[in-house]
Structures are given as C-alpha cells and as structure tokens.
Design an enzyme around this catalytic site. Structure first.
Site, PDB file in Angstrom:
ATOM      1  N   CYS A  70     -26.840   2.899 -41.395  1.00 64.25           N
ATOM      2  CA  CYS A  70     -28.570   3.079 -41.401  1.00 64.25           C
ATOM      3  C   CYS A  70     -28.866   4.645 -42.268  1.00 64.25           C
ATOM      4  O   CYS A  70     -27.448   5.245 -42.460  1.00 64.25           O
ATOM      5  CB  CYS A  70     -29.002   2.899 -40.203  1.00 64.25           C
ATOM      6  SG  CYS A  70     -28.416   4.550 -39.363  1.00 64.25           S
ATOM      7  N   ALA A  73     -26.840   7.570 -40.442  1.00 60.92           N
ATOM      8  CA  ALA A  73     -25.704   7.909 -40.269  1.00 60.92           C
ATOM      9  C   ALA A  73     -25.346   8.707 -41.845  1.00 60.92           C
ATOM     10  O   ALA A  73     -24.791   9.351 -42.186  1.00 60.92           O
ATOM     11  CB  ALA A  73     -25.540   6.493 -40.721  1.00 60.92           C
ATOM     12  N   ARG A 104     -16.551  10.169 -37.735  1.00 63.75           N
ATOM     13  CA  ARG A 104     -15.679   9.679 -39.563  1.00 63.75           C
ATOM     14  C   ARG A 104     -14.809  11.199 -39.182  1.00 63.75           C
ATOM     15  O   ARG A 104     -14.872  11.863 -38.879  1.00 63.75           O
ATOM     16  CB  ARG A 104     -16.963  10.275 -40.467  1.00 63.75           C
ATOM     17  CG  ARG A 104     -16.890  10.201 -41.394  1.00 63.75           C
ATOM     18  CD  ARG A 104     -18.290  10.060 -42.789  1.00 63.75           C
ATOM     19  NE  ARG A 104     -18.417  10.281 -44.125  1.00 63.75           N
ATOM     20  CZ  ARG A 104     -18.667  11.560 -44.572  1.00 63.75           C
ATOM     21  NH1 ARG A 104     -18.551  12.439 -44.639  1.00 63.75           N
ATOM     22  NH2 ARG A 104     -19.015  10.952 -45.986  1.00 63.75           N
TER      23      ARG A 104
END
Ligand code: CFM
Length: 575
Positions: A70, A73, A104
C-alpha cells in the site's frame, strides 16, 4: 506440460499468455490482456526500439491475490524506512506500525553515540474513540513524548487509512509542533488507499522530503567529485559495498536516498554535483526536482551486476572528465574483476541455459537480469508489481502516459529554479559533457529493451498466474518475495527472495555479484527440488499424514488413547 529450453520461445510465450488469460471473465480478461505482454523488439524512431505498451500502474483486479503493498508501505517503509535519525511516527491503529517494524532488511551503520531509531516502532496506537472524536490530540501528545524522550533532529508523521477517512489534519499538527519544539516536524498524507500501490507512497514521500528537508542544510561537499545516490536502500548491505567503491575511487557521496542515510545528508543533498539514480521507480521525482531547483543533472546507474557496476562507474568518470578520477576508477575495476571472472568461469558451466523468472517491485526485476546474464542464464519472464510504463518501455513514453484519477490524487509539486542556489554553471557544464562523451541525462530505457524478443512481461502478477506460469514453464529459479516463496517451493521450484535477499547479500557491486552467482548455484543445483512432492501430489503420503493426524476415538482404554494422541502430536510436530 514441461517445456525444455530448446523449445521455440515464441510459441511458449504466446501459449502461456493464452493460458493465463483463459479463466478470466470478459472484463477482467480485457484488463489483464494489456498487462500480460509478449516482448516484441521492433525498430522504432531514432534508433530506439518500439516496444509493446504495458498497461502498468493501474488498479489491481478486485479479488485476486496480488503481490502489491500500500501507499503507506511505500512511504514509511520504503523511502523513509532506512533513515536512522528521524523519528518516524505511524499515526494510526497499531497494526500498521507493527507490521512495518523492521520487516524490510534495510541496514544502517550508526557509529557509537549516533542516533539510531530504526529498532524502534513509534505509533499513536489509535483507538475507537480517536476514530470517532479525532486523533489530532493524540498525535500531538505522541510527538511531544517522542521529543521528550529522544530530542531528535526531526520527526516525521505517516498517515494510515483511517486518518484520511476521519480527516485528521496531520500537516497542521506537524507545523504546530515544529513551531513549538524548534525541530523539523513534517507529515505525509500517505494513507494506504492512496493510488493503486506503494508507488503512490514513493511519490508522496519524495514530495515531502524535497519540500521539508532537501536544501535546508549548509554543508558543502569537500571533494572534487560529489554525488548523491538516489534509490539505493541498503537491503542486505548493498549500500555499504557501493560506498566502499566510491571511497576507493575518490567519489564523495553526499547523500543516499535513503540506504544508510542521515537527516543531514538529505538536507545537504542540493550541493552535490551529480545525481545517480539507481531505482528509477521509487525516486526519479527527487532527481527531477533537484535538477529543476538546483541545477545538478541526473544519470541512471545500476550497481547490480559486475558489468553494470563497471559501466556505471565509468559513466561517473565520463561526467567529471578528470584524468585522475578515470585512473582511480579503472584501478578499482581492475582490482575487482579477476575475482568476478574466476567466479563466472566456475559457475557458468553449472548455470548456463538455466532459466529464471523475476517478479519484484519496480526495478529489481530489471536489474537482476544482468546478474543472471553474467552466468549465462536466461530470463524468460519478468514483471514489476507496481512500476509505471516508463520502467517497462523507457522514459520516451512519459509524454504519452495518461494521467488517471488515481494518479491525479497525488500532489504534483511545481518546482522552479531557486533564485539563490540554482547552479546555472552545472547545467551548462552538463550539456558540454554530453556533447563530448555522449552522456545521456534523465534517461532510462526501461526493462523491456534489455529483455529478449518474445520473453514474457507480466505487470502486477497474481497468484493464479504465478501457479500457471510455473506449471507450464517450470523455471530453474523464481525471484519474488516472502508471500510467494513457500507456494513456489512446494511446487518444486526454488525461490530467491529479491526483496529481502532471504538472509543473504550484499549483491551490489563486484563482490556482491560473486555472492549472487554462488547463491543462485546453491539454489538451482540443489538436488532437493527434484525429490520434492507436495503432499497432495502423493496419495500414499497424504493417507499416511491423515492417519497420523487422527486420534483413535474408538480406543477402549486409556493406554491406547494416550498412544494415539502421542502419535498425533508427533505428526503435528512435523517429525
Ligand atoms: Fe525500488 Fe527497492 Fe524496487 Fe521499491 Fe520495494 Fe525493495 Fe522492491 Mo521490495 S525501492 S522499486 S518499493 S528497488 S521494498 S528496495 S525490493 S518491492 S524492486
């Protein structure tokens, strides 16, 4: 229907495309037809290729399992995620903050005593009452609390979906807190629903970082050759490798957006002489805006692949046109290449003619084809999750891209030359260099120009298509992310995660290339894949598993029942 590498690729690509499109209803099929394309490399105008059009950056079909993320993100996780000394506060329910917390693999090197907030998760943890009565007060309190605890240089606020829905004015809160605290506080309207993917979040992030941070610093580069590296996020330590190469070449790195970066680097970025764009999709906006406002041009680089790394370093050398720099760069390339060539000699016979598929984000599906190519592997299908047409077809198509309602939703900053800081000499110099050595600025040919004719290009691939693709073409390796990895591996195809690199990396630069060849050999030539049969393909195993997992409810005494239950526990433990 397995196909061998010798089979006619043209027939295969068309056949696969037809099979992927087959089950869709009419309207859905029409949409996917524009996104599943067989690469046709026809000669176009001015020596460029005329490539097929890809209907990229459009809404995902409702109901399919997409790889996409999204807008939040893309903004909070991707662009600002690697920043270590900005306190990044998620304004929203706790889940958004929690699931974007350290997920991440962007690494950072914070020397002792230097602020590093990456391990923290800051959130306003909105509750029902904040959704009903508004969350601005809570946001103000959160900013104050973060300030009191850490006294950071800057605080950034990220909006999640409900914040946009209830209309909290995050920008007004940020401005008030900036005035109150005397530090930089800025906010992002990066609600998850904005745009069609995380790509919208990149654009929103770029706008605000450019508006609120770039150009606010006074630090000037000290060296003769200064650059910014844009679109490199230090996944698995890639930035560390590139930084080391620059250091050895005598190139001063002012700022990286945003791998291993600091706030001050962003603030001083306008003073670098040249901008290098690595991930075109996520950061081309900043590169364009810096050029317009401050004059320094940008060139496309790629440090994934040994040949690409050498080429990119030589492009930098071409720009500066300095003999000493050229020698330093050639020396580094000469130092690095023997190990690369030795590794290529070693792995090429084991990997040659093996076939790869890459379905990742917005630039890696392109960049990593270089690495496969270097060991003789062929990329038979590739695609991006959320890239735009220019990332597929090259920036020449930019004027023809239709701006739809989803893109119009995202602010387009109007930037003009800064009366004080615009470096007119830089643009004049850039034009001269281009004339002399043929350097092309603001230029990216896209992924398809580098792919073989008749290779398959699939935008925003979904789960159904991935499975059919594997069944029909059985690649030797499939590059994707964690959501796909185990489905693929249960089908007997190794998956290399190109978002997180699994636990591996770095893969950038020369040493990274050697790492990657080694890793791909380990995956592709492991014999385990041929032994693997999913439980549903093996009737006997399925029966055995079912029997093991069943408690004998007819057991007449306790001993029998206990034995049966033990057996079930063992089966569930996976022994
Ligand atoms: Fe750029 Fe990226 Fe990528 Fe990207 Fe990403 Fe990433 Fe990616 Mo995952 S910025 S477009 S939004 S190179 S997180 S470091 S791996 S999808 S291909």
């Amino acid at each position: 229907m397995a196909t061998g590498p010798d089979q006619d690729v043209a027939v295969t690509a068309e056949a696969i495309r037809a099979k992927l499109l087959e089950p869709y209803a009419k309207k859905a099929r029409r949409k996917r037809e524009g996104q599943i394309v067989v690469n046709e490399k026809k000669a176009g105008d001015g020596g460029r290729l005329a490539l097929s059009q890809v209907a990229a950056n459009t809404r995902t079909l409702p109901g399919v399992i997409s790889q996409r993320g999204c807008s939040y993100a893309g903004c909070k996780g991707v662009i600002l995620g690697p920043t270590r000394d900005i306190v990044n506060i998620t304004h929203g329910p706790i889940g958004c903050g929690y699931y974007s917390w350290l997920t991440r693999r962007n690494q950072t090197h914070a020397p002792d005593g230097v602020e590093n907030y990456i391990p923290y998760c800051f959130s306003t943890d909105m509750q029902d009452e904040n959704i009903i009565f508004g969350g601005e007060k809570k946001l103000k309190a959160a900013i104050q609390e973060a300030y009191d605890l850490f006294h950071p240089k800057a605080i950034a606020v990220f909006s999640t979906c409900p914040v946009g829905l209830i209309g909290d004015d995050v920008h007004a809160v940020a401005a008030a807190m900036k005035a109150k605290l005397g530090i930089n506080v800025f906010a992002f309207s990066c609600e998850g629903y904005k745009g069609v993917s995380q790509s919208a979040g990149h654009h929103i992030a770029n706008n605000q970082v450019f508006k609120h941070v770039v150009g606010t610093g006074t630090g000037k580069p000290k060296g003769r050759f200064s650059v910014n590296l844009l679109g490199e996020y230090n996944i698995g330590g890639d930035s560390f490798v590139i930084e080391d190469l620059f250091r050895r070449c005598g190139i001063e790195l002012v700022a990286t957006f945003s791998g291993n970066s600091s706030y001050d680097q962003f603030a001083d970025a306008h003073n670098a002489q040249l901008n290098l764009v690595m991930c075109h999709r996520s950061i081309n906006y900043v590169a364009d805006m810096i050029e317009k406002k401050y004059g320094a041009p940008w060139i496309k680089v790629n440090f994934i692949g040994a040949a690409a790394t050498a080429k990119s370093l030589r492009k930098i050398s071409d720009y500066f046109g300095d003999h000493d720099l050229m020698l330093a760069i050639e020396r580094v390339i000469t130092e690095e290449m023997p190990a690369v060539l030795a590794a290529q000699d070693r792995y090429r016979p084991r990997l040659e003619r093996k076939r790869a598929m890459l379905f990742v984000g917005g630039s890696r599906a392109h960049h990593y084809q270089e690495l496969f190519d270097e060991v003789g592997m062929e990329t038979i299908a590739a695609g991006y999750e959320f890239a735009h047409r220019d990332d597929y077809e090259g920036r020449d198509v930019l004027p023809t891209i239709r701006v739809d309602a989803d893109s119009r939703n995202i602010e387009e900053l109007h930037v003009s030359a800064d009366p004080e800081h615009y470096d007119a000499a830089a643009s004049k110099y850039a034009a001269e260099r281009s004339e002399k050595v043929g350097l092309r600025y603001k230029d990216y040919d896209g992924m398809m120009a580098d792919m073989k004719d008749r290779a398959l290009v699939i935008d925003d691939i979904n789960h159904h298509e991935t499975e059919r693709l594997i069944e029909m073409a059985r690649p030797d390796v499939f590059c994707a992310g964690i959501k796909e990895k185990f489905v693929l591996q249960k089908m007997g195809v190794p998956c290399k995660q190109l978002h997180s690199y699994d636990y591996g990396g770095p893969y950038a630069g020369f040493s990274g290339a050697v790492n990657f060849y080694t890793e791909i050999d380990r995956l592709v030539n492991a014999t385990v894949w041929s032994l693997l049969k999913a439980p549903w393909e093996d009737a006997e195993a399925a029966e055995r598993l079912a029997a093991d997992a069943t408690v004998d409810l007819d057991a007449t005494d306790e001993a029998e029942l206990t034995a049966s239950r033990k057996k079930t526990t063992r089966a569930n433990d996976g022994e």
